[in-house]
Design a protein around this motif. Structure first.
Motif, PDB file in Angstrom:
ATOM      1  N   LEU A 162      56.250  33.776  20.045  1.00  0.00           N
ATOM      2  CA  LEU A 162      55.231  34.703  19.548  1.00  0.00           C
ATOM      3  C   LEU A 162      54.252  33.959  18.657  1.00  0.00           C
ATOM      4  CD1 LEU A 162      56.567  36.947  16.611  1.00  0.00           C
ATOM      5  CD2 LEU A 162      57.712  34.870  17.379  1.00  0.00           C
ATOM      6  N   GLY A 163      53.106  34.599  18.430  1.00  0.00           N
ATOM      7  CA  GLY A 163      52.125  34.106  17.474  1.00  0.00           C
ATOM      8  C   GLY A 163      51.883  35.162  16.422  1.00  0.00           C
ATOM      9  N   LEU A 164      51.757  34.728  15.173  1.00  0.00           N
ATOM     10  CA  LEU A 164      51.521  35.632  14.051  1.00  0.00           C
ATOM     11  C   LEU A 164      50.251  35.178  13.345  1.00  0.00           C
ATOM     12  CD1 LEU A 164      55.200  35.592  12.759  1.00  0.00           C
ATOM     13  CD2 LEU A 164      54.097  37.511  13.931  1.00  0.00           C
ATOM     14  N   GLY A 165      49.278  36.082  13.186  1.00  0.00           N
ATOM     15  CA  GLY A 165      48.017  35.744  12.545  1.00  0.00           C
ATOM     16  C   GLY A 165      47.808  36.564  11.284  1.00  0.00           C
ATOM     17  N   PHE A 166      47.508  35.888  10.176  1.00  0.00           N
ATOM     18  CA  PHE A 166      47.364  36.558   8.882  1.00  0.00           C
ATOM     19  C   PHE A 166      45.909  36.548   8.437  1.00  0.00           C
ATOM     20  CE2 PHE A 166      51.624  34.872   9.246  1.00  0.00           C
ATOM     21  CZ  PHE A 166      52.392  35.986   8.941  1.00  0.00           C
ATOM     22  N   ASP A 167      45.495  37.636   7.781  1.00  0.00           N
ATOM     23  CA  ASP A 167      44.109  37.717   7.326  1.00  0.00           C
ATOM     24  C   ASP A 167      43.935  36.932   6.026  1.00  0.00           C
ATOM     25  OD1 ASP A 167      45.376  39.495   5.572  1.00  0.00           O
ATOM     26  OD2 ASP A 167      43.690  40.873   5.519  1.00  0.00           O
ATOM     27  N   GLY A 168      42.706  36.976   5.496  1.00  0.00           N
ATOM     28  CA  GLY A 168      42.344  36.113   4.389  1.00  0.00           C
ATOM     29  C   GLY A 168      43.157  36.284   3.141  1.00  0.00           C
ATOM     30  N   ASP A 169      43.634  37.495   2.861  1.00  0.00           N
ATOM     31  CA  ASP A 169      44.423  37.700   1.642  1.00  0.00           C
ATOM     32  C   ASP A 169      45.871  38.081   1.935  1.00  0.00           C
ATOM     33  OD1 ASP A 169      43.721  40.254   2.558  1.00  0.00           O
ATOM     34  OD2 ASP A 169      43.608  41.106   0.556  1.00  0.00           O
TER      35      ASP A 169
ATOM     36  N   GLY B  74      48.521  39.998  12.642  1.00  0.00           N
ATOM     37  CA  GLY B  74      48.269  40.225  14.060  1.00  0.00           C
ATOM     38  C   GLY B  74      49.331  39.526  14.889  1.00  0.00           C
ATOM     39  N   VAL B  75      49.547  40.011  16.123  1.00  0.00           N
ATOM     40  CA  VAL B  75      50.662  39.531  16.944  1.00  0.00           C
ATOM     41  C   VAL B  75      50.185  39.167  18.342  1.00  0.00           C
ATOM     42  CG1 VAL B  75      52.912  40.130  17.924  1.00  0.00           C
ATOM     43  CG2 VAL B  75      52.308  40.937  15.638  1.00  0.00           C
ATOM     44  N   VAL B  76      50.654  38.016  18.842  1.00  0.00           N
ATOM     45  CA  VAL B  76      50.413  37.563  20.217  1.00  0.00           C
ATOM     46  C   VAL B  76      51.780  37.316  20.861  1.00  0.00           C
ATOM     47  CG1 VAL B  76      49.482  35.690  21.637  1.00  0.00           C
ATOM     48  CG2 VAL B  76      48.163  36.556  19.687  1.00  0.00           C
ATOM     49  N   ASP B  77      51.959  37.768  22.110  1.00  0.00           N
ATOM     50  CA  ASP B  77      53.274  37.606  22.740  1.00  0.00           C
ATOM     51  C   ASP B  77      53.395  36.246  23.432  1.00  0.00           C
ATOM     52  OD1 ASP B  77      52.177  37.734  25.330  1.00  0.00           O
ATOM     53  OD2 ASP B  77      52.613  39.860  25.566  1.00  0.00           O
ATOM     54  N   SER B  78      54.549  35.994  24.042  1.00  0.00           N
ATOM     55  CA  SER B  78      54.835  34.674  24.613  1.00  0.00           C
ATOM     56  C   SER B  78      53.975  34.347  25.830  1.00  0.00           C
ATOM     57  CB  SER B  78      56.314  34.587  24.991  1.00  0.00           C
ATOM     58  OG  SER B  78      56.660  35.639  25.873  1.00  0.00           O
ATOM     59  N   THR B  79      53.339  35.357  26.417  1.00  0.00           N
ATOM     60  CA  THR B  79      52.427  35.102  27.540  1.00  0.00           C
ATOM     61  C   THR B  79      51.016  34.789  27.055  1.00  0.00           C
ATOM     62  OG1 THR B  79      51.659  37.400  27.848  1.00  0.00           O
ATOM     63  CG2 THR B  79      53.757  36.794  28.875  1.00  0.00           C
ATOM     64  N   GLY B  80      50.811  34.841  25.743  1.00  0.00           N
ATOM     65  CA  GLY B  80      49.491  34.579  25.178  1.00  0.00           C
ATOM     66  C   GLY B  80      48.625  35.815  25.043  1.00  0.00           C
ATOM     67  N   GLU B  81      49.194  36.977  25.352  1.00  0.00           N
ATOM     68  CA  GLU B  81      48.398  38.206  25.266  1.00  0.00           C
ATOM     69  C   GLU B  81      48.507  38.813  23.872  1.00  0.00           C
ATOM     70  OE1 GLU B  81      48.137  42.630  27.365  1.00  0.00           O
ATOM     71  OE2 GLU B  81      48.931  40.921  28.498  1.00  0.00           O
ATOM     72  N   GLU B  82      47.335  39.119  23.304  1.00  0.00           N
ATOM     73  CA  GLU B  82      47.342  39.776  22.002  1.00  0.00           C
ATOM     74  C   GLU B  82      47.835  41.210  22.152  1.00  0.00           C
ATOM     75  OE1 GLU B  82      43.221  40.304  23.797  1.00  0.00           O
ATOM     76  OE2 GLU B  82      44.533  38.582  23.424  1.00  0.00           O
ATOM     77  N   ILE B  83      48.622  41.656  21.194  1.00  0.00           N
ATOM     78  CA  ILE B  83      49.092  43.038  21.157  1.00  0.00           C
ATOM     79  C   ILE B  83      48.403  43.692  19.975  1.00  0.00           C
ATOM     80  CG2 ILE B  83      51.085  44.578  21.151  1.00  0.00           C
ATOM     81  CD1 ILE B  83      52.856  42.200  21.833  1.00  0.00           C
ATOM     82  N   PHE B  84      47.520  44.640  20.243  1.00  0.00           N
ATOM     83  CA  PHE B  84      46.812  45.281  19.141  1.00  0.00           C
ATOM     84  C   PHE B  84      47.821  45.919  18.191  1.00  0.00           C
ATOM     85  CE2 PHE B  84      43.198  45.752  22.348  1.00  0.00           C
ATOM     86  CZ  PHE B  84      42.569  44.599  21.896  1.00  0.00           C
ATOM     87  N   ALA B  85      47.454  45.949  16.918  1.00  0.00           N
ATOM     88  CA  ALA B  85      48.424  46.321  15.880  1.00  0.00           C
ATOM     89  C   ALA B  85      48.985  47.726  16.058  1.00  0.00           C
ATOM     90  CB  ALA B  85      47.785  46.178  14.501  1.00  0.00           C
ATOM     91  N   ASP B  86      48.198  48.642  16.631  1.00  0.00           N
ATOM     92  CA  ASP B  86      48.752  49.987  16.805  1.00  0.00           C
ATOM     93  C   ASP B  86      49.885  49.981  17.833  1.00  0.00           C
ATOM     94  OD1 ASP B  86      46.894  49.459  18.819  1.00  0.00           O
ATOM     95  OD2 ASP B  86      46.079  51.497  18.859  1.00  0.00           O
ATOM     96  N   LYS B  87      49.773  49.138  18.880  1.00  0.00           N
ATOM     97  CA  LYS B  87      50.865  49.022  19.860  1.00  0.00           C
ATOM     98  C   LYS B  87      52.079  48.338  19.227  1.00  0.00           C
ATOM     99  CE  LYS B  87      48.578  50.759  23.412  1.00  0.00           C
ATOM    100  NZ  LYS B  87      48.105  49.914  24.534  1.00  0.00           N
ATOM    101  N   VAL B  88      51.832  47.340  18.363  1.00  0.00           N
ATOM    102  CA  VAL B  88      52.935  46.736  17.615  1.00  0.00           C
ATOM    103  C   VAL B  88      53.628  47.807  16.774  1.00  0.00           C
ATOM    104  CG1 VAL B  88      53.581  45.040  15.853  1.00  0.00           C
ATOM    105  CG2 VAL B  88      51.822  44.469  17.543  1.00  0.00           C
ATOM    106  N   GLY B  89      52.825  48.702  16.192  1.00  0.00           N
ATOM    107  CA  GLY B  89      53.379  49.800  15.406  1.00  0.00           C
ATOM    108  C   GLY B  89      54.281  50.700  16.228  1.00  0.00           C
TER     109      GLY B  89
END
Length: 499
Positions: A254-261, A266-281
């Protein structure tokens, strides 16, 4: 007597260096944001500190406050100007230094301090500054407090009595990291790309994720306030695509992306597809409601309709309440309802006990995702995502619109669709099934496709989101329907990104 702030001062003048400048539009719905030097100067920041200390007294709260700053070239000087105003108003200031916003929220509990003032402009472009404030942990200010603060500062109605004091807490991040990582290590070895966009989270996120048991591939974790590659914003497609490339190159889980503060993830799965945060929710809600009976979640109006239609959540007895977008609104509503968690499409997640203390922390969100995978019996993040009912969703799209105009335009859009429903008019070729006007307007067509228009709370922009449970084309139809109404207003400019 401290001088009354001006809304505009010419730079490189005596007045600019000796009088406070504070543009009124910087006081937003639930925090403050200005272009430093153009809309506020250091004396204006000092006035803000005096006003905040005055407001804390009006609220009947103990005059004791935590403060910290993010990694921008000017944030430290802004924090010390703010502190000078807080001291003048009689506050005891606890300075935790360079930190992420959730670290300041944690400090309120760790140091037993009621109030907070975090100097950050989050993911806003370089040049912006701001302050996230609160006087009743874990909550932050809402419109009532921000309106009163604005009145105090612009009228120079300060209660300055002096008598403040200052304490610096050395190496406070170690206490925060210890608190986050005092949990059982992951049983499953996860390889995670940890992306920070050169923002403040880069100083802390990799070591936290390593401590819980992840193999970390760091991406843009060096601190650089110029944000040379992209803004640290997990809703920004540039950041998500950079994470995608790193995930695929390193064969990460997985990939985990953090904002400035550091308060969003944000989350990206093992296929490289971003999962919008509401779907992660939705995925987290499935996981949490399987453990906790009668789970209640709060979600913002930008979020997917799956929170109420997903059959797994229904079977597990989970309930969802839609609420206003914005970290302060969502935090407050999650707290008021005693919900297990709150999920916002922007990536602000609010976990109450046992996972958290009610405030938004991107690292707690990342840990929750990893622990969900740990319980998932070998399934990948893509497997969990693909198990959700299919919907086609847009990213958050933001056309430029001046702060002075954006709320009036949203009011006009609301009236347009209210009149359309009253007249029996169709939207995107279908009857209007539902309108939600708790925050802007969310228009749902007969087939469940929906579109949202609202005013951004922290930038001169509107916010547009669309989704369809039917097809990608129906999602695009809803976007055209929303955008065609916005195009009748010449004040609405170009989008930052579009589908």
């Amino acid at each position: 007597m401290f001088p009354k702030p001006k809304s505009v001062l010419a730079p490189n003048t005596y007045a600019y260096e000796s009088e406070p400048m504070v543009k009124a539009t910087g006081f937003r719905e639930y925090d403050a944001r200005w272009l430093f030097g153009k809309e506020i100067n250091l004396m204006g920041i000092q006035a803000l500190g005096m006003g905040l200390g005055t407001l804390i007294g009006e609220l009947g709260q103990k005059k004791e406050i935590v403060t910290g700053h993010d990694f921008r070239s000017y944030s430290s000087s802004i924090k010390y100007a703010l502190i000078s105003g807080l001291l003048a108003s009689g506050c005891k200031v606890h300075d935790i230094g360079l930190c992420m916003t959730p670290m300041a929220y944690f400090a309120q509990f760790e140091l037993d301090v009621p109030c907070v003032a975090m100097v950050t402009a989050s993911h806003n472009d370089n040049g912006w500054t701001g302050v996230k404030m609160g006087a009743n942990r874990p909550l932050t200010f809402g419109p009532d407090e921000m309106t009163r603060l604005k009145e105090i500062v612009l009228d120079a109605a300060f209660a300055t009595r002096g008598g403040g004091s200052y304490e610096f807490h050395d190496n406070f991040p170690a206490r925060y990291i210890a608190d986050l990582t005092k949990r059982p290590k992951l049983k499953r070895k996860l390889k995670a790309v940890v992306a920070c966009g050169n923002g403040t989270a880069g100083a802390f996120a990799p070591q936290v994720m390593e401590a819980i048991g992840c193999e970390v591939i760091p991406l843009d974790t060096e601190l650089d306030h110029s944000f040379p590659k992209y803004n640290p914003n997990p809703e920004d497609m540039k950041m998500l695509h950079a994470i995608r490339d790193a995930v695929l190159e390193n064969k990460a889980d997985l990939g985990l992306g953090f904002d400035g503060d550091g308060d969003r993830c944000g989350v990206v799965d093992s296929t490289g597809e971003e999962i919008f945060a509401d779907k992660v929710g939705v995925m987290l809600a499935r996981d949490m409601s399987a453990i906790h009976k009668d789970a209640h979640f709060v979600v913002d109006v930008k979020s997917t309709g799956l929170f109420v239609t997903d059959p797994v959540l229904q079977q597990q007895g989970a309930r969802a309440t839609y609420w206003k977008t914005g970290h302060s609104y969502m935090k407050r509503r999650t707290h008021e309802l005693g919900a297990l968690a709150g999920f916002e499409k922007s990536g602000h997640f609010f976990f109450n006990a046992p996972m958290g203390r009610g405030y938004d922390d991107g690292l707690i969100s990342a840990i929750a995702v990893c622990e969900m995978l740990d319980r998932a019996a070998g399934k990948s993040l893509a497997d969990l995502k693909n198990a959700l009912p299919k919907t086609w969703s847009s990213p958050t799209m933001s056309p430029h619109c001046a702060d002075e105009a954006k709320y009036g335009i949203v009011d006009s859009v609301v009236k347009h669709f209210e009149a359309a429903r009253a007249n029996g008019d169709k939207v995107a070729g279908q009857p209007i099934r539902d309108l939600v006007t708790v925050n802007g307007i969310r228009v749902t067509a007969q087939d469940g496709s929906w579109g949202l228009v609202r005013a951004s709370s922290n930038k001169p922009e509107l916010v547009v989101v669309v989704e369809s449970p039917v097809s990608e084309q129906r999602m695009r139809d809803m976007f055209e329907a929303m955008d065609s109404v916005l195009r009748t207003h010449p004040e609405v400019g170009e989008y930052n990104q579009k589908i």
